[in-house]
Design a protein around this motif. Structure first.
Motif, PDB file in Angstrom:
ATOM      1  N   LEU A  17     -10.073 -12.145   0.410  1.00 13.54           N
ATOM      2  CA  LEU A  17     -10.338 -11.393   1.635  1.00 13.54           C
ATOM      3  C   LEU A  17      -9.078 -11.284   2.495  1.00 13.54           C
ATOM      4  N   THR A  18      -8.310 -12.363   2.561  1.00 16.61           N
ATOM      5  CA  THR A  18      -7.065 -12.346   3.337  1.00 16.61           C
ATOM      6  C   THR A  18      -6.066 -11.373   2.724  1.00 16.61           C
ATOM      7  N   LEU A  19      -5.909 -11.410   1.410  1.00 16.41           N
ATOM      8  CA  LEU A  19      -4.995 -10.476   0.741  1.00 16.41           C
ATOM      9  C   LEU A  19      -5.419  -9.028   0.977  1.00 16.41           C
ATOM     10  N   THR A  20      -6.718  -8.792   0.975  1.00 18.37           N
ATOM     11  CA  THR A  20      -7.223  -7.442   1.210  1.00 18.37           C
ATOM     12  C   THR A  20      -6.908  -6.996   2.634  1.00 18.37           C
ATOM     13  N   ARG A  21      -7.115  -7.891   3.593  1.00 13.20           N
ATOM     14  CA  ARG A  21      -6.781  -7.547   4.982  1.00 13.20           C
ATOM     15  C   ARG A  21      -5.300  -7.207   5.106  1.00 13.20           C
ATOM     16  N   MET A  22      -4.459  -7.999   4.467  1.00  7.26           N
ATOM     17  CA  MET A  22      -3.014  -7.749   4.520  1.00  7.26           C
ATOM     18  C   MET A  22      -2.667  -6.395   3.890  1.00  7.26           C
ATOM     19  N   ALA A  23      -3.296  -6.073   2.774  1.00 11.69           N
ATOM     20  CA  ALA A  23      -3.025  -4.795   2.099  1.00 11.69           C
ATOM     21  C   ALA A  23      -3.494  -3.616   2.949  1.00 11.69           C
ATOM     22  N   VAL A  24      -4.662  -3.751   3.564  1.00 19.18           N
ATOM     23  CA  VAL A  24      -5.193  -2.671   4.404  1.00 19.18           C
ATOM     24  C   VAL A  24      -4.288  -2.459   5.622  1.00 19.18           C
ATOM     25  N   VAL A  25      -3.866  -3.547   6.257  1.00 23.76           N
ATOM     26  CA  VAL A  25      -2.969  -3.434   7.415  1.00 23.76           C
ATOM     27  C   VAL A  25      -1.657  -2.774   7.001  1.00 23.76           C
ATOM     28  N   SER A  26      -1.128  -3.152   5.858  1.00 17.52           N
ATOM     29  CA  SER A  26       0.118  -2.568   5.378  1.00 17.52           C
ATOM     30  C   SER A  26      -0.028  -1.066   5.141  1.00 17.52           C
ATOM     31  N   ALA A  27      -1.139  -0.665   4.537  1.00 16.55           N
ATOM     32  CA  ALA A  27      -1.366   0.759   4.268  1.00 16.55           C
ATOM     33  C   ALA A  27      -1.599   1.539   5.563  1.00 16.55           C
ATOM     34  N   THR A  28      -2.343   0.969   6.500  1.00 16.78           N
ATOM     35  CA  THR A  28      -2.572   1.674   7.763  1.00 16.78           C
ATOM     36  C   THR A  28      -1.266   1.855   8.528  1.00 16.78           C
ATOM     37  N   GLY A  44     -11.452  15.529   0.418  1.00 16.66           N
ATOM     38  CA  GLY A  44     -10.534  16.476   1.021  1.00 16.66           C
ATOM     39  C   GLY A  44      -9.487  15.851   1.937  1.00 16.66           C
ATOM     40  N   HIS A  45      -9.531  14.548   2.112  1.00 12.11           N
ATOM     41  CA  HIS A  45      -8.558  13.886   2.963  1.00 12.11           C
ATOM     42  C   HIS A  45      -7.550  13.147   2.081  1.00 12.11           C
ATOM     43  N   GLU A  46      -6.575  13.896   1.616  1.00 16.67           N
ATOM     44  CA  GLU A  46      -5.599  13.382   0.647  1.00 16.67           C
ATOM     45  C   GLU A  46      -4.829  12.167   1.175  1.00 16.67           C
ATOM     46  N   ARG A  47      -4.417  12.205   2.430  1.00 19.01           N
ATOM     47  CA  ARG A  47      -3.631  11.102   3.004  1.00 19.01           C
ATOM     48  C   ARG A  47      -4.445   9.809   3.052  1.00 19.01           C
ATOM     49  N   LEU A  48      -5.709   9.915   3.430  1.00 17.06           N
ATOM     50  CA  LEU A  48      -6.574   8.731   3.462  1.00 17.06           C
ATOM     51  C   LEU A  48      -6.814   8.205   2.052  1.00 17.06           C
ATOM     52  N   ALA A  49      -7.015   9.112   1.119  1.00 15.26           N
ATOM     53  CA  ALA A  49      -7.233   8.697  -0.269  1.00 15.26           C
ATOM     54  C   ALA A  49      -6.000   7.984  -0.807  1.00 15.26           C
ATOM     55  N   ARG A  50      -4.821   8.513  -0.497  1.00 15.79           N
ATOM     56  CA  ARG A  50      -3.583   7.890  -0.976  1.00 15.79           C
ATOM     57  C   ARG A  50      -3.392   6.514  -0.330  1.00 15.79           C
ATOM     58  N   ALA A  51      -3.762   6.371   0.929  1.00 20.23           N
ATOM     59  CA  ALA A  51      -3.663   5.070   1.598  1.00 20.23           C
ATOM     60  C   ALA A  51      -4.590   4.061   0.927  1.00 20.23           C
ATOM     61  N   ARG A  52      -5.801   4.493   0.606  1.00 20.35           N
ATOM     62  CA  ARG A  52      -6.757   3.610  -0.069  1.00 20.35           C
ATOM     63  C   ARG A  52      -6.242   3.241  -1.465  1.00 20.35           C
ATOM     64  N   GLN A  53      -5.705   4.199  -2.191  1.00 21.31           N
ATOM     65  CA  GLN A  53      -5.159   3.928  -3.512  1.00 21.31           C
ATOM     66  C   GLN A  53      -3.984   2.954  -3.423  1.00 21.31           C
ATOM     67  N   THR A  54      -3.233   3.046  -2.350  1.00 17.25           N
ATOM     68  CA  THR A  54      -2.128   2.113  -2.138  1.00 17.25           C
ATOM     69  C   THR A  54      -2.658   0.697  -1.949  1.00 17.25           C
ATOM     70  N   VAL A  55      -3.776   0.551  -1.267  1.00 16.08           N
ATOM     71  CA  VAL A  55      -4.396  -0.773  -1.112  1.00 16.08           C
ATOM     72  C   VAL A  55      -4.778  -1.319  -2.481  1.00 16.08           C
ATOM     73  N   TYR A  56      -5.404  -0.494  -3.312  1.00 11.49           N
ATOM     74  CA  TYR A  56      -5.750  -0.926  -4.672  1.00 11.49           C
ATOM     75  C   TYR A  56      -4.499  -1.417  -5.402  1.00 11.49           C
ATOM     76  N   TRP A  57      -3.440  -0.626  -5.322  1.00  7.52           N
ATOM     77  CA  TRP A  57      -2.189  -0.929  -6.029  1.00  7.52           C
ATOM     78  C   TRP A  57      -1.576  -2.231  -5.529  1.00  7.52           C
TER      79      TRP A  57
END
Length: 133
Positions: A17-28, A44-57
């Motif tokens: 959960l901590t790693l996920t929070r860190m990844a989400v903060v980094s992407a935001t 249709g929101h490409e930028r948001l999708a790319r941010a989410r994909q970055t969290v996965y990565w």
């Protein structure tokens, strides 16, 4: 007291959960979006999708499995796999799209978080071992 989290989230560790929070903060930070927007990406929101994909990565870079990443992000493992592949393609091809700079910025930000977190985890482990004797 009953655990009110969905079944897929019950077995997630505090570390995950901590790693996920860190990844989400980094992407935001890197993409200039809000954390709640990343969690609910409308079509249709490409930028948001790319941010989410970055969290996965970013989470995959920590060695986390696709099913764990999916559970943490409220998606299935296939979504996580697809997102990681998209980011890897962008980075591998060194595509000159605006998102590649954001992905690099997110990675650098996450790396700082992760190094600090990892150092604190190691210090905590050493202290626990010292206290055991």
């Amino acid at each position: 007291m009953k655990d009110k989290r969905p079944p897929s989230k019950r077995n997630l560790s505090e570390n995950e959960l901590t790693l996920t929070r860190m990844a989400v903060v980094s992407a935001t930070y890197a993409f200039g979006v809000e954390d709640h927007e990343i969690m609910k990406v409308p079509r249709g929101h490409e930028r948001l999708a790319r941010a989410r994909q970055t969290v996965y990565w970013l989470l995959r870079k920590t060695g986390m499995t696709y099913p764990r990443i999916g559970a943490l992000m409220g998606k299935d493992h296939v979504s996580a796999m697809h997102g990681v592949k998209k980011i890897e393609d962008i980075m591998e091809l060194n595509m000159k799209v605006a998102d590649s700079a954001c992905i690099r910025r997110a990675f650098d930000h996450f790396k700082e978080f992760y190094n600090d977190y990892d150092k604190k985890q190691r210090e905590r482990s050493v202290k626990e071992m010292e206290n055991a004797f």
